[in-house]
Motif scaffolding. Structure first.
Motif, PDB file in Angstrom:
ATOM      1  N   THR A  62       0.811  -1.305  -0.114  1.00 56.07           N
ATOM      2  CA  THR A  62       0.163   0.208  -0.160  1.00 56.07           C
ATOM      3  C   THR A  62       0.735   1.216   0.048  1.00 56.07           C
ATOM      4  O   THR A  62       0.371   2.347  -0.732  1.00 56.07           O
ATOM      5  CB  THR A  62      -0.811  -0.024   1.144  1.00 56.07           C
ATOM      6  OG1 THR A  62      -1.704  -1.184   1.302  1.00 56.07           O
ATOM      7  CG2 THR A  62      -1.930   1.138   1.376  1.00 56.07           C
TER       8      THR A  62
ATOM      9  N   ASN B 248       3.481   6.144  -5.551  1.00 55.73           N
ATOM     10  CA  ASN B 248       3.618   6.259  -7.032  1.00 55.73           C
ATOM     11  C   ASN B 248       2.391   6.965  -7.334  1.00 55.73           C
ATOM     12  O   ASN B 248       2.357   7.960  -8.213  1.00 55.73           O
ATOM     13  CB  ASN B 248       3.724   4.755  -7.454  1.00 55.73           C
ATOM     14  CG  ASN B 248       4.952   4.255  -7.331  1.00 55.73           C
ATOM     15  OD1 ASN B 248       5.904   5.129  -7.251  1.00 55.73           O
ATOM     16  ND2 ASN B 248       5.113   3.089  -7.487  1.00 55.73           N
ATOM     17  N   VAL B 249       1.259   6.952  -6.849  1.00 49.70           N
ATOM     18  CA  VAL B 249       0.065   7.729  -7.252  1.00 49.70           C
ATOM     19  C   VAL B 249      -0.092   9.385  -6.734  1.00 49.70           C
ATOM     20  O   VAL B 249      -0.239   9.840  -7.693  1.00 49.70           O
ATOM     21  CB  VAL B 249      -1.219   6.978  -6.867  1.00 49.70           C
ATOM     22  CG1 VAL B 249      -2.630   7.620  -7.114  1.00 49.70           C
ATOM     23  CG2 VAL B 249      -1.547   5.746  -7.606  1.00 49.70           C
TER      24      VAL B 249
ATOM     25  N   TYR C  24      -2.781  -5.063  -8.019  1.00 47.19           N
ATOM     26  CA  TYR C  24      -1.469  -4.135  -7.649  1.00 47.19           C
ATOM     27  C   TYR C  24      -0.752  -3.459  -9.152  1.00 47.19           C
ATOM     28  O   TYR C  24      -0.639  -2.164  -9.179  1.00 47.19           O
ATOM     29  CB  TYR C  24      -0.441  -4.692  -6.886  1.00 47.19           C
ATOM     30  CG  TYR C  24       0.920  -3.997  -6.431  1.00 47.19           C
ATOM     31  CD1 TYR C  24       0.779  -2.723  -5.616  1.00 47.19           C
ATOM     32  CD2 TYR C  24       2.061  -4.085  -6.841  1.00 47.19           C
ATOM     33  CE1 TYR C  24       1.765  -1.914  -5.196  1.00 47.19           C
ATOM     34  CE2 TYR C  24       3.244  -3.509  -6.409  1.00 47.19           C
ATOM     35  CZ  TYR C  24       2.773  -2.267  -5.616  1.00 47.19           C
ATOM     36  OH  TYR C  24       4.025  -1.699  -5.012  1.00 47.19           O
TER      37      TYR C  24
ATOM     38  N   THR D 218      -1.752   0.595  -9.800  1.00 48.14           N
ATOM     39  CA  THR D 218      -0.657   1.597  -9.843  1.00 48.14           C
ATOM     40  C   THR D 218      -0.671   2.233 -11.420  1.00 48.14           C
ATOM     41  O   THR D 218      -0.418   3.389 -11.266  1.00 48.14           O
ATOM     42  CB  THR D 218       0.689   0.613  -9.612  1.00 48.14           C
ATOM     43  OG1 THR D 218       0.564   0.150  -8.333  1.00 48.14           O
ATOM     44  CG2 THR D 218       1.866   1.579  -9.660  1.00 48.14           C
TER      45      THR D 218
ATOM     46  N   GLY E 186      -1.903   5.830 -11.467  1.00 47.07           N
ATOM     47  CA  GLY E 186      -0.763   6.893 -11.698  1.00 47.07           C
ATOM     48  C   GLY E 186      -1.242   7.700 -12.805  1.00 47.07           C
ATOM     49  O   GLY E 186      -1.168   8.894 -12.925  1.00 47.07           O
TER      50      GLY E 186
ATOM     51  N   THR F 141       8.822   8.457  -5.785  1.00 52.40           N
ATOM     52  CA  THR F 141       7.990   7.626  -6.636  1.00 52.40           C
ATOM     53  C   THR F 141       8.983   6.528  -6.635  1.00 52.40           C
ATOM     54  O   THR F 141      10.244   6.674  -6.582  1.00 52.40           O
ATOM     55  CB  THR F 141       7.563   8.285  -7.720  1.00 52.40           C
ATOM     56  OG1 THR F 141       8.760   8.486  -8.647  1.00 52.40           O
ATOM     57  CG2 THR F 141       6.544   9.037  -7.878  1.00 52.40           C
TER      58      THR F 141
ATOM     59  N   THR G 292       3.877   1.901  -1.184  1.00 52.00           N
ATOM     60  CA  THR G 292       4.385   1.909  -2.370  1.00 52.00           C
ATOM     61  C   THR G 292       3.378   2.439  -3.656  1.00 52.00           C
ATOM     62  O   THR G 292       3.806   3.560  -4.326  1.00 52.00           O
ATOM     63  CB  THR G 292       4.937   0.784  -3.010  1.00 52.00           C
ATOM     64  OG1 THR G 292       6.173   0.146  -2.108  1.00 52.00           O
ATOM     65  CG2 THR G 292       5.922   0.891  -4.383  1.00 52.00           C
ATOM     66  N   LEU G 293       2.316   1.959  -3.625  1.00 60.36           N
ATOM     67  CA  LEU G 293       1.082   2.377  -4.237  1.00 60.36           C
ATOM     68  C   LEU G 293       0.616   3.883  -4.114  1.00 60.36           C
ATOM     69  O   LEU G 293       0.748   4.587  -4.991  1.00 60.36           O
ATOM     70  CB  LEU G 293      -0.203   1.476  -4.066  1.00 60.36           C
ATOM     71  CG  LEU G 293      -1.349   2.069  -4.678  1.00 60.36           C
ATOM     72  CD1 LEU G 293      -1.531   1.722  -6.273  1.00 60.36           C
ATOM     73  CD2 LEU G 293      -2.538   1.075  -4.263  1.00 60.36           C
TER      74      LEU G 293
ATOM     75  N   TYR H 139       8.136  -0.932  -6.924  1.00 60.08           N
ATOM     76  CA  TYR H 139       6.960  -1.536  -7.378  1.00 60.08           C
ATOM     77  C   TYR H 139       7.000  -3.037  -8.085  1.00 60.08           C
ATOM     78  O   TYR H 139       6.311  -3.844  -7.974  1.00 60.08           O
ATOM     79  CB  TYR H 139       6.322  -0.348  -8.340  1.00 60.08           C
ATOM     80  CG  TYR H 139       5.128  -0.880  -9.349  1.00 60.08           C
ATOM     81  CD1 TYR H 139       4.188  -1.180  -8.984  1.00 60.08           C
ATOM     82  CD2 TYR H 139       5.618  -0.948 -10.910  1.00 60.08           C
ATOM     83  CE1 TYR H 139       2.971  -1.702  -9.604  1.00 60.08           C
ATOM     84  CE2 TYR H 139       4.734  -1.088 -11.696  1.00 60.08           C
ATOM     85  CZ  TYR H 139       3.455  -1.313 -11.201  1.00 60.08           C
ATOM     86  OH  TYR H 139       2.331  -1.772 -12.101  1.00 60.08           O
TER      87      TYR H 139
ATOM     88  N   PHE I  79       9.120   3.125  -8.805  1.00 62.80           N
ATOM     89  CA  PHE I  79       8.637   2.011  -9.730  1.00 62.80           C
ATOM     90  C   PHE I  79       9.605   0.807  -9.821  1.00 62.80           C
ATOM     91  O   PHE I  79       9.143  -0.134 -10.052  1.00 62.80           O
ATOM     92  CB  PHE I  79       8.577   2.741 -11.068  1.00 62.80           C
ATOM     93  CG  PHE I  79       7.186   3.272 -11.137  1.00 62.80           C
ATOM     94  CD1 PHE I  79       6.216   2.598 -11.447  1.00 62.80           C
ATOM     95  CD2 PHE I  79       7.108   4.800 -10.890  1.00 62.80           C
ATOM     96  CE1 PHE I  79       4.815   3.354 -11.182  1.00 62.80           C
ATOM     97  CE2 PHE I  79       5.897   5.363 -10.805  1.00 62.80           C
ATOM     98  CZ  PHE I  79       4.813   4.810 -11.123  1.00 62.80           C
TER      99      PHE I  79
ATOM    100  N   ASP J 287       8.020  -5.556  -5.756  1.00 63.06           N
ATOM    101  CA  ASP J 287       6.740  -5.874  -4.855  1.00 63.06           C
ATOM    102  C   ASP J 287       5.871  -6.869  -5.836  1.00 63.06           C
ATOM    103  O   ASP J 287       5.245  -8.020  -5.375  1.00 63.06           O
ATOM    104  CB  ASP J 287       5.798  -4.765  -4.530  1.00 63.06           C
ATOM    105  CG  ASP J 287       6.618  -3.854  -3.483  1.00 63.06           C
ATOM    106  OD1 ASP J 287       7.343  -4.098  -2.669  1.00 63.06           O
ATOM    107  OD2 ASP J 287       6.304  -2.677  -3.557  1.00 63.06           O
TER     108      ASP J 287
END
Length: 134
Positions: free
Chosen positions: A38, A44-45, A105, A109, A113, A81, A40-41, A86, A83, A89
């Protein structure tokens, strides 16, 4: 590199700030190996949204400056951010036997994004026009 030390320095300083913010978010919302990431999501968003805001303000509103985009865009938001995390993960979710969570995920993502960036551009332009800043 000649004549660009200030740009490299601003990127490095911004990157340190962004990476520390991402680390703080990961500490606030931890996840175990193979679990839905969560933090990391969110990074990034939210980072994609902020990049959209930044690009409208820097390109369409501000007078050109040498260091704002490198510091904030490449440095702070590039450091925030993640990736690379990401993809790690995603790999861990698949390795731990969670293909459904990995697929969710992956899609959330990427779509999140892109949608966040588009929304940020539209909202920022709307607010700036309303306020007469453009």
């Amino acid at each position: 590199m000649r004549g660009r030390g200030d740009i490299v320095g601003s990127i490095a300083a911004g990157g340190a700030i962004g990476a520390l913010a991402r680390w703080g978010l990961a500490e606030l919302i931890p996840h175990g190996t193979g679990e839905f990431a969560t933090s990391t999501l969110i990074a990034n968003v939210v980072g994609a949204f902020l990049i959209g805001v930044l690009m409208v303000v820097v390109v369409e509103v501000m007078q050109p400056t040498r260091l704002v985009r490198p510091f904030l865009g490449v440095g702070v938001l590039g450091g925030f951010t993640t990736f690379s995390t990401y993809t790690l993960d995603l790999h861990e979710m698949l390795r731990e036997g969670h293909p459904g969570a990995a697929a969710a995920y992956l899609v959330v993502t990427l779509v999140g994004g892109l949608a966040a960036t588009a929304a940020a551009i539209a909202v920022t332009r709307h607010l700036l026009v309303r306020e007469g800043a453009q």
